[in-house]
Design an enzyme around this catalytic site. Structure first.
Site, PDB file in Angstrom:
ATOM      1  CE  LYS A  22      -1.917   1.930   4.084  1.00 13.20           C
ATOM      2  NZ  LYS A  22      -1.270   3.184   4.226  1.00 13.20           N
ATOM      3  CG  ASN A  23       2.389   2.743   3.522  1.00 11.85           C
ATOM      4  OD1 ASN A  23       1.221   3.062   3.287  1.00 11.85           O
ATOM      5  ND2 ASN A  23       2.848   2.576   4.752  1.00 11.85           N
ATOM      6  CB  CYS A 117      -5.566  10.908  11.163  1.00 12.50           C
ATOM      7  SG  CYS A 117      -4.008  10.093  11.332  1.00 12.50           S
ATOM      8  NE  ARG A 122       0.013  10.654   9.621  1.00 13.27           N
ATOM      9  CZ  ARG A 122      -0.361   9.577   8.937  1.00 13.27           C
ATOM     10  NH1 ARG A 122      -1.495   8.984   9.181  1.00 13.27           N
ATOM     11  NH2 ARG A 122       0.419   9.098   7.990  1.00 13.27           N
ATOM     12  CG  ASP A 307       2.922   1.864   9.296  1.00 13.27           C
ATOM     13  OD1 ASP A 307       2.571   2.754  10.091  1.00 13.27           O
ATOM     14  OD2 ASP A 307       3.114   2.081   8.079  1.00 13.27           O
ATOM     15  NE  ARG A 399      -6.506   4.404   5.113  1.00 15.23           N
ATOM     16  CZ  ARG A 399      -5.421   4.793   5.792  1.00 15.23           C
ATOM     17  NH1 ARG A 399      -5.436   4.867   7.085  1.00 15.23           N
ATOM     18  NH2 ARG A 399      -4.321   5.127   5.161  1.00 15.23           N
TER      19      ARG A 399
END
Ligand SMILES: CC(=O)N[C@H]1[C@@H](OP(=O)(O)OP(=O)(O)OC[C@H]2O[C@@H](n3ccc(=O)[nH]c3=O)[C@H](O)[C@@H]2O)O[C@H](CO)[C@@H](O)[C@@H]1O
Ligand SMILES: C=C(OP(=O)(O)O)C(=O)O
Length: 435
Positions: A22-23, A117, A122, A307, A399
Site C-alpha cells: 500500500k505505502n 488523524c 501529522r 506500522d 484501507r
C-alpha cells in the site's frame, strides 16, 4: 455495519501470499501524474480502498485511470487540474502526495490540508519547506495549501529535513524530477517504499540517485514518460502474518515476504524465540513453545516500524514477562490500548510507552478498530483470546489489508466477516432453536 467475528484457539498453518505494498503503490500512482507523454502501467496493485481513493483523485485531476486485475493504467497526458479537494484528502492523507507532481508539472498546486488523524497531528511542514526551498511561494488558508513556482518551474535546491519524513521525502523527490538543476535532500527517509518510488521515477526518465541512503540527489529533466512498474511486496502485511503465525503457535510460509525489508521486526521476533527460515518463495515462520517478552522502540527505517507497533503489542500481550513498547514516530498511536483492555489485557500507558505484563488472560469482547493497524492487531488478539471477539469499524482494515479474514481462515483460523443483519439473523436462529 460489518463485523469480523473470531473464535480464538486455532493454530495457524499453511501458506499465505502477500500483496503489493500500500505505502509503495500510493506514491507511485501519484507519480504517474508526472508523465506528460505515454501511459504508465503499475502491476501487483492491491485491491484496497486507499487505491480506489488515489485513483479517484487522479481522475478528478483529469488523468485517465483504469484498474483491473491488480493493474493500474494511467494516462496523464492531458492538461491536469491543479486542485485536490478535501473530500479525498479527508478520506486518505496520502492524497496530499499529488502536490509534488502537480507543482512540478503545472507550476501550481492547491491541495486541501490533511488535518490530524487518530494516530497524531501529522503536519506537512517539511513537505512545504522543501517546495519553498525550490522557489515556490506557499500560502496556507481556507483549509488549503497553495503553492506556486516562480516563473512556472521549480528550481533545484539543497534541502535538509528536520525528521526523515516518508511523505516529505516522496513529495519533494517527485517535485524535483522536473525542476531546473539539481536538488539534494538530506536526512531523508530510507524506507523500501522510497526506493520503489525512485526506481519508478527513473524508469519514467528521471535522474534520482541515493534512494535508500540518507541523501537523495535529483537532477531535473525536461519531461517524463509513462513507464511499466511492479510494486514491491507489502512488508507490513507480511509482518502482520508473521505475528499471526507466532501468536497462534503456528507454522506459516509467507510467500513474497522480503526478509531484508523486515530486518528489525524479524530480529525482535527472533529475540522472542520465533524461528524464521528463508525459503525460495518467501519466509517460513515457526512459533516457539513459549514467547519471551522484549522491549521495542519505533523508529524511522531501518528501525522498528510504527506500522507494526499495534500488531507487536498483540504478540507481547501473549508473551511471558514484562515488555515495554515506546512509540517515537507518532505522538498518539496508542488508541488501541483501551480496546486491548476490553479484552482483559494487563497493560498501561506511561507517557510515550506502554508496559505489558504477559501473558494476559485474554478474553473475547466486542472491540472497535481505531486505525488500520489497530484493526489488524485486535483481530490477531482475537485469534488467541478465550471465546468470541467481534471487531467493528472495518473501514480502517480495508484501507490496508486485502481479504484479511479469508487469508486467516485459509490458514485455519475460525473467523468470518458478517453484516449486522446477518449477525441478528444468526442470533434469532439460535434463540428459535432453543425455544
Ligand atoms: C502512505 C504512507 O506511506 N504512510 C506511511 C508514512 O506516513 P507519512 O508519510 O505521513 O509519515 P511521516 O514519515 O511523514 O511522518 C512521521 C512523523 O513526522 C511528522 N511530520 C511529517 C511530515 C512533516 O512535514 N512534518 C512532521 O512533523 C509526522 O507528524 C509524524 O510524527 O510513513 C509513516 C511512518 O513510517 C507510516 O506510519 C505510514 O504508514
Ligand atoms: C498509518 C498508516 O497509513 P497512512 O499513512 O496512509 O495513514 C499505515 O499504513 O499504518
Amino acid at each position: 455495519m460489518e463485523k469480523i467475528i473470531v473464535r480464538g484457539g486455532n493454530r495457524l498453518s499453511g501458506t499465505v501470499k502477500v500483496e503489493g505494498a500500500k505505502n509503495a503503490v500510493l506514491p507511485v500512482i501519484a507519480a504517474t501524474l508526472l508523465a506528460s507523454d505515454g501511459k504508465s502501467i503499475i502491476r501487483d496493485v492491491p485491491t484496497l480502498s486507499d487505491v480506489f481513493t488515489i485513483n479517484e483523485v487522479l481522475r478528478y485531476l483529469n488523468a485517465e485511470v483504469e484498474f483491473d486485475n491488480n493493474t493500474v493504467i494511467v494516462n496523464a497526458s492531458r492538461e491536469l487540474r491543479e486542485e485536490a479537494p478535501f473530500e479525498y484528502v479527508r478520506k486518505m492523507r496520502a492524497s496530499s502526495l499529488v502536490m509534488g507532481p502537480l507543482l512540478a508539472r503545472n507550476g501550481r498546486a492547491r491541495v486541501a490540508l490533511p488535518g490530524g488523524c487518530a494516530i497524531g497531528s501529522r503536519p506537512i511542514d517539511q513537505h512545504l519547506k522543501g517546495f519553498e526551498a525550490m522557489g515556490a511561494t506557499v500560502k496556507v488558508g481556507n483549509g488549503f495549501v497553495e503553492a506556486e513556482a516562480a516563473d512556472g518551474r521549480l528550481r533545484g535546491a539543497k534541502i535538509y529535513l528536520d525528521f526523515p519524513s516518508v511523505g516529505a521525502t516522496e513529495n519533494i523527490m517527485m517535485a524535483a524530477t522536473l525542476a531546473t538543476g539539481t536538488t539534494v535532500i538530506e536526512n531523508v527517509a530510507k524506507e523500501p517504499e522510497i526506493v520503489d518510488l525512485a526506481n519508478f521515477l527513473n524508469s519514467m526518465g528521471a535522474k534520482v540517485r541515493g534512494a535508500g541512503t540518507g541523501t537523495i540527489r535529483i537532477e531535473g529533466v525536461e519531461m517524463l514518460f509513462g513507464a511499466d512498474h511492479n510494486i514491491i511486496p507489502d512488508r507490513i502485511e507480511a509482518g502482520t502474518f508473521m505475528v499471526a503465525a507466532a501468536i497462534t503457535g503456528g507454522d506459516v510460509l509467507i510467500k513474497g515476504a522480503v526478509p531484508e525489508h523486515s530486518t528489525s521486526l524479524i530480529a525482535k521476533m527472533e529475540e522472542m524465540g520465533v524461528v524464521f527460515i528463508e525459503e525460495a518463495e518467501g519466509v517460513r515462520v515457526l512459533a516457539p513453545e513459549k514467547l519471551k517478552a522484549v522491549d521495542i522502540k519505533t523508529m524511522p527505517h531501518p528501525g522498528f516500524p510504527t506500522d507494526m507497533q499495534a500488531q507487536m503489542m498483540a504478540l507481547l500481550l501473549h508473551a511471558n514477562g514484562t515488555s515495554v513498547i515506546t512509540e517515537t514516530v507518532f505522538e498518539n498511536r496508542f488508541m488501541h490500548v483501551e480496546e486491548f483492555r476490553r479484552m482483559n489485557a494487563e497493560i498501561k500507558i506511561e507517557g510515550r510507552s506502554v508496559i505489558m505484563n504477559g501473558p494476559s488472560n485474554l478474553q473475547g469482547a466486542e472491540v472497535a478498530a481505531t486505525d488500520l493497524r489497530a484493526a489488524a492487531a485486535l483481530i490477531l488478539t482475537g485469534l488467541v483470546a478465550d471465546g468470541i471477539t467481534r471487531v467493528t469499524e472495518l473501514k480502517h482494515l480495508d484501507r490496508g489489508y486485502v481479504s484479511f479474514h479469508e487469508k486467516l481462515a485459509a490458514l485455519g483460523a475460525d473467523i468470518e466477516r458478517i453484516t449486522e443483519v446477518e449477525e441478528q439473523q444468526a442470533e434469532k436462529f439460535v434463540t428459535d432453536l432453543n425455544a
